[in-house]
Design a protein around this motif. Structure first.
Motif, PDB file in Angstrom:
ATOM      1  N   PHE A  73       5.551   0.725 -10.292  1.00  0.00           N
ATOM      2  CA  PHE A  73       4.320   1.237 -10.877  1.00  0.00           C
ATOM      3  C   PHE A  73       3.322   1.520  -9.748  1.00  0.00           C
ATOM      4  N   GLU A  74       2.501   2.530  -9.976  1.00  0.00           N
ATOM      5  CA  GLU A  74       1.461   2.881  -9.004  1.00  0.00           C
ATOM      6  C   GLU A  74       0.112   2.506  -9.589  1.00  0.00           C
ATOM      7  N   LEU A  75      -0.594   1.595  -8.894  1.00  0.00           N
ATOM      8  CA  LEU A  75      -1.860   1.044  -9.374  1.00  0.00           C
ATOM      9  C   LEU A  75      -3.017   1.612  -8.557  1.00  0.00           C
ATOM     10  N   ASN A 100       8.224   6.777   5.099  1.00  0.00           N
ATOM     11  CA  ASN A 100       9.425   5.981   4.943  1.00  0.00           C
ATOM     12  C   ASN A 100       9.100   4.655   4.273  1.00  0.00           C
ATOM     13  N   PHE A 101      10.034   4.204   3.426  1.00  0.00           N
ATOM     14  CA  PHE A 101       9.970   2.870   2.856  1.00  0.00           C
ATOM     15  C   PHE A 101      10.817   1.936   3.715  1.00  0.00           C
ATOM     16  N   TRP A 102      10.340   0.710   3.858  1.00  0.00           N
ATOM     17  CA  TRP A 102      11.136  -0.327   4.500  1.00  0.00           C
ATOM     18  C   TRP A 102      11.621  -1.264   3.389  1.00  0.00           C
ATOM     19  N   ASN A 123       0.845  -1.192   0.000  1.00  0.00           N
ATOM     20  CA  ASN A 123       0.000   0.000   0.000  1.00  0.00           C
ATOM     21  C   ASN A 123       0.881   1.243   0.000  1.00  0.00           C
ATOM     22  N   TYR A 124       0.580   2.138  -0.916  1.00  0.00           N
ATOM     23  CA  TYR A 124       1.380   3.348  -1.090  1.00  0.00           C
ATOM     24  C   TYR A 124       0.420   4.507  -1.293  1.00  0.00           C
ATOM     25  N   ARG A 125       0.384   5.384  -0.289  1.00  0.00           N
ATOM     26  CA  ARG A 125      -0.587   6.481  -0.298  1.00  0.00           C
ATOM     27  C   ARG A 125      -1.989   5.880  -0.429  1.00  0.00           C
ATOM     28  N   GLN A 126      -2.800   6.289  -1.394  1.00  0.00           N
ATOM     29  CA  GLN A 126      -4.136   5.725  -1.562  1.00  0.00           C
ATOM     30  C   GLN A 126      -4.159   4.585  -2.580  1.00  0.00           C
ATOM     31  N   ASN A 127      -2.998   4.295  -3.142  1.00  0.00           N
ATOM     32  CA  ASN A 127      -2.924   3.303  -4.203  1.00  0.00           C
ATOM     33  C   ASN A 127      -2.056   2.127  -3.779  1.00  0.00           C
ATOM     34  N   ALA A 160       7.504  -2.610   2.687  1.00  0.00           N
ATOM     35  CA  ALA A 160       6.406  -1.882   3.342  1.00  0.00           C
ATOM     36  C   ALA A 160       6.629  -0.397   3.165  1.00  0.00           C
ATOM     37  N   TYR A 161       5.527   0.345   3.316  1.00  0.00           N
ATOM     38  CA  TYR A 161       5.586   1.809   3.251  1.00  0.00           C
ATOM     39  C   TYR A 161       4.832   2.372   4.455  1.00  0.00           C
TER      40      TYR A 161
END
Length: 964
Positions: free
Chosen positions: A216-218, A245-247, A202-206, A238-239
């Motif tokens: 890529f952001e889906l 921060n990214f793990w 999960n990255y932001r809302q995407n 993970a984000y």
């Protein structure tokens, strides 16, 4: 395997690590070191699934463990999930367990295939079957399908649930399938963009998709995808949306990296199974064999200088250098420290460091008083040879002119104007030689010096003594000025005293108000509205209202980065940009961080226990609510009136800072004192309706504005109910009616009987009176007739004698007739009228012989006499008077009426010749008197002796009479 706890984020200020990692293992209560899964629920509890140790629930303080003995299907847990009803679903390799907060329900599968992850859509649960990429469904706690492909001919490679609760699957043909909460499906393939997907997070809302062609952001809502440039070459696992921060994993090591910074090594040689970001901004890491790790931002950072040791005093000069004193005296500037000798012999510890308004730095130590020479970078030390009363200097401060005041352990107070020392001791009204702290007030132009049992207020040449009995045996270790008006005094055992030097008023603040300890090493305001308090249990930051009640409180201790925990007396420096504190193990800086989230979990009830748990409180309510199945508005019987309420606010970052207070409506008068115990017990409550209100300190140290409210009722025992009262009322009323009716009937029967007896007695009395009257009248008339006949036959010489006898008989007949008529008149049935009637008779009778007659009536009330009483009593006393007239030869006679203890007495007394009562006791006259007295329930008593007069008494009983 080996864990490296690294020092990270070394800044230009030479501080140590700003972040901490805490490891939880079996010794901390974790049931097993192999952690497979984690889940945070709505109340903030961290659920931990282990490989063979069962399930654990962590609230920041302790682990509560559940195993197969409690109802789990297996102690091996693959993953954890919550459904729409907030139930916990535990996925085992060969089945499932549902936990609703009260009961476990096992769901055994008919297949031996390995289960993996689980997701829910509304009321349906989807679970993934191992490496086969198949799915199954659970509905109403039953497996309705399994071993099915999600789409014909396609298997699942990866599955993730987005922040918008959309299920996203990466399938075996490199296509994506999304399923919304409403069940709407979108399916799309992106073969031309990439061929292999390595991870989805999960990255932001995407959803961030990591492929061999980059990132890529889906968008899971519409399956639109775009390539994005992320300068991270390693595997993203993970984000963290809070810290941005990214793990990242690289060769079994884990890094933490922002897009605009270099990677920071967190863990090395650790097999990580899951990373979870909670709402408090903690990062939890589940490992296979190394237990559970909590990664968190510390509130305090420790200076990494090994030569500091115990810090007793801190100051900062105008050059920006930090001065630190303890067993050593150091100046720290630009990450470099320099040590200075203490005193001429470099012995003794530093106790205080202050800078005056001229920029001069002074040091109080056990080797004297030191002044720093910035030009030559050295100290000049003053001792007893220079005029100090003692070399053991404990504290110091400056007045408006920059003159120095210093207190000593055994030499009183010293004043130094730059040239000479002046000592204030016993001769100057300073009781005791020890000065533990002092503070000068610029606004009040006064110096406040604290000794063992009070304060000395010095202004010019005036010294005022103020005793503080509240701090007896608790010397003041710290003194500060708060808002230029009051003193804050930190004592060595009684907490903090707020002292108004004008009004001499005092307010005590102690552990009862929420402080972690009453041993106060320092208390100081920071100029921003907060007051910092140092104890042996850490540091507290509080805020007061106008009444000096604590409105905000945050307690910092080991969990917040204070590894040494215990503070020291003058070891603090507070400014708007920097806050430094000295502890027994070194120097710390407060990290006044602005977190991305300052979330506080909800305050909630965990149990309502009745009668020590002998009966379930749920049996007294129609419904339950919440994860812990709390009874909703229970109605408890009066004999189950011992209730314990358990409540909690989860704080996994600083659990020891949580405080509670409670108030029971319709019972308590005020809110309770703050406590760290999440429970309260009430017993023997009166019948009625109650609402328990509970407040807790939130993540910012502020009390909840809206309390948690819980309603319940206590029923009254049957003997206190309205129905019982009505029944008792009816029974009592009926009983009263029956008793009254029976009493009235008895009275009526008695009245009828009395009336019958009365009529009978009156009839008998009338007959007797008629008989007596007939006999008397007949006797007298016969005498008159005989006398007249004799007058006719006798010579003329005897006629006169018979004439006199006729006259006498006629008078007697007249008197008797009048007495008869008087006695039958009801108006004369009264004791005083009887007395007056007899008196009148006596006056006429004794006047014939010239006998002196007196009558005395001492009776003032009117006494009603029974019918016939007056006649008998009249005859008794007249009989006695007649005997006295005829036989006593008395000269004086008296008649009296008086009250006695048992009734009344009518007494006739003369001074005549008297007689022997024994000789005449059988005479007809006395016998008649006794008979008449018996008829009226009275008694005749005769007292007489020869030559001593006679007394005749008629004793009348009280019970026969009636007051009018």
């Amino acid at each position: 395997m080996r864990l490296l706890l690294l020092l990270i984020l070394i800044s230009t200020s030479a501080l140590g690590q700003r972040y901490s990692i805490r490891n939880y293992k079996a010794v901390d209560g974790l049931p097993q070191s192999q952690v497979n899964a984690m889940l945070e629920d709505q109340n903030g509890y961290l659920w931990v699934g282990t490989y063979g140790g069962g399930l654990a629930r962590f609230d920041g303080r302790e682990f509560k463990v559940y195993t197969t003995l409690d109802g789990l299907l297996s102690n091996t847990i693959v993953s954890l999930h919550t459904d729409a009803q907030k139930n916990i679903w535990i996925v085992h390799p060969r089945g499932f367990t549902k936990f609703d907060g009260n009961h476990f329900k096992r769901i055994q599968t008919p297949t031996q295939k390995y289960f993996w992850r689980m997701f829910n859509l509304r009321d349906t649960l989807f679970f993934q079957i191992g490496s086969q990429g198949l799915i199954g469904k659970i509905f109403n706690d039953s497996i309705v399908s399994y071993d099915q492909t999600i789409l014909p001919g396609k298997r699942i490679f990866y599955g993730i649930r987005s922040t918008s609760k959309v299920l996203c699957y990466y399938l075996s043909d490199s296509s994506f399938l999304t399923i919304s909460q409403e069940g709407v499906r979108h399916h799309s393939s992106f073969k031309g963009l990439f061929g292999t997907v390595y991870s989805m997070v999960n990255y932001r809302q995407n959803i961030l998709v990591e492929t061999e062609k980059g990132h890529f952001e889906l968008n899971p809502l519409n399956l639109k995808i775009k390539k994005i440039d992320i300068p991270i070459k390693d595997h993203i696992v993970a984000y963290d949306s809070i810290s941005k921060n990214f793990w990242v994993e690289k060769q079994s090591s884990f890094y933490r990296q922002r897009l605009d910074s270099r990677p920071e090594l967190m863990l090395s040689d650790v097999a990580v199974r899951q990373i979870l970001f909670d709402r408090e901004a903690n990062v939890w890491i589940a490992t296979s064999g190394n237990g559970l790790y909590k990664f968190f931002i510390r509130d305090f950072d420790k200076y990494p200088f090994d030569n500091l040791g115990e810090v007793m005093a801190i100051a900062k000069d105008k050059s920006g250098a930090t001065w630190v004193g303890g067993q050593s005296l150091l100046k720290i500037k630009n990450g470099v420290s320099k040590k200075y000798p203490i005193g001429t012999m470099d012995k003794g510890g530093v106790m205080d460091i202050k800078i005056n308004n001229r920029g001069e730095l002074w040091v109080a130590s056990y080797s004297g008083l030191g002044r720093y020479d910035s030009i030559h970078d050295r100290f000049k030390w003053y001792t007893r040879q220079d005029g100090l009363s003692s070399q053991f200097v404990s504290s110091l401060d400056f007045d408006d002119n920059g003159n120095l005041w210093c207190g000593s352990i055994d030499g009183g107070l010293n004043f130094f104007d730059g040239k000479t020392f002046k000592n204030f001791s016993l001769n100057d009204k300073l009781i005791g030689k020890g000065i533990f702290s002092l503070r000068y007030s610029t606004k009040m132009k006064k110096l406040f010096a604290c000794y063992e049992s009070g304060i000395k207020i010095i202004k010019g040449d005036e010294i005022e003594k103020v005793e503080l009995p509240e701090l007896t045996n608790s010397p003041v270790l710290s003194t500060s000025i708060y808002k230029d008006s009051v003193l804050l005094l930190g004592s060595s055992g009684s907490g903090v005293m707020v002292f108004d030097p004008f009004k001499k008023s005092k307010i005590m603040i102690s552990s009862k108000d929420g402080l972690p300890s009453n041993l106060i090493y320092f208390v100081a305001p920071d100029g921003e509205g907060s007051v910092w308090i140092g104890t042996e249990q850490g540091i507290s930051r509080v805020r007061f209202n106008s009444s000096f009640e604590i409105t905000e409180m945050q307690n910092y201790n080991y969990d917040n980065g204070l590894t040494g925990v215990e503070t020291n007396q003058n070891a603090y420096y507070l400014s708007a940009t920097e806050k430094l504190f000295g502890l027994v193990d070194g120097l710390y800086q407060f990290n006044d961080k602005k977190k991305g989230a300052t979330y506080s979990y909800p305050l909630h009830l965990t149990n309502v226990e009745v009668s020590y748990g002998e009966v379930s409180s749920r049996s007294f309510a129609d419904s339950l609510y919440g994860f812990f199945k709390i009874p909703y508005k229970p109605v408890l019987p009066y004999d189950k009136n011992h209730i314990t309420f358990y409540f909690n606010r989860v704080d996994k970052q600083s659990p020891k800072s949580v405080r509670y207070k409670y108030f029971l409506e319709n019972f308590d008068k005020t809110w309770s004192l703050p406590t760290d115990r999440g429970m309260v017990t009430y017993s023997n409550l009166p019948a009625g309706n109650y609402v328990l209100q509970i407040k807790a300190i939130n993540h910012n140290g502020i009390w909840d504005t809206e309390p948690l409210r819980y309603s319940f009722s206590i029923t009254a025992p049957f003997y206190q109910t309205a129905a019982f009262s009505l029944i008792v009322f009816l029974l009592v009323t009926g009983l009263i009616f029956i008793v009254s009716y029976a009493n009235i009937r008895a009275r009526l029967r008695k009245a009828v009987e009395i009336e019958r007896i009365s009529q009978q007695e009156q009839e008998n009395l009338r007959k007797e009176i008629a008989r007596d009257f007939h006999d008397e009248m007949g006797n007298q008339l016969t005498r008159i007739i005989n006398y007249i006949s004799m007058m006719k036959l006798s010579p003329n010489g005897q006629a006169k004698e018979f004439y006199n006898k006729v006259e006498t008989s006629a008078k007697y007949l007249y008197t008797g007739t009048r007495d008869f008529i008087w006695s039958i008149d009801p108006i004369n049935d009264e004791l005083s009228k009887l007395f007056f009637h007899i008196r009148d008779f006596g006056e006429k009778l004794f006047e014939e012989k010239g006998i002196q007659f007196r009558a005395y009536n001492d009776l003032r009330e009117k006494i009603k006499l029974p019918y016939g009483f007056s006649r008998e009593a009249n005859l008794i006393i007249k009989e006695a008077m007649t005997n006295t007239f005829n036989h006593s030869e008395a000269k004086n006679v008296s008649l009296s009426l008086a009250r006695t203890d048992s009734g009344f007495i009518m007494e006739l007394k003369d001074d005549g010749k008297g007689f022997s009562v024994e000789k005449v006791s059988q005479s007809n006259g006395l016998s008649n008197m006794n008979v008449r007295a018996a008829r009226i329930k009275s008694q005749v008593k005769i007292i007489s002796h020869p030559l001593n007069g006679t007394t005749i008494q008629l004793l009348i009983p009280e019970f026969k009479l009636q007051m009018v």
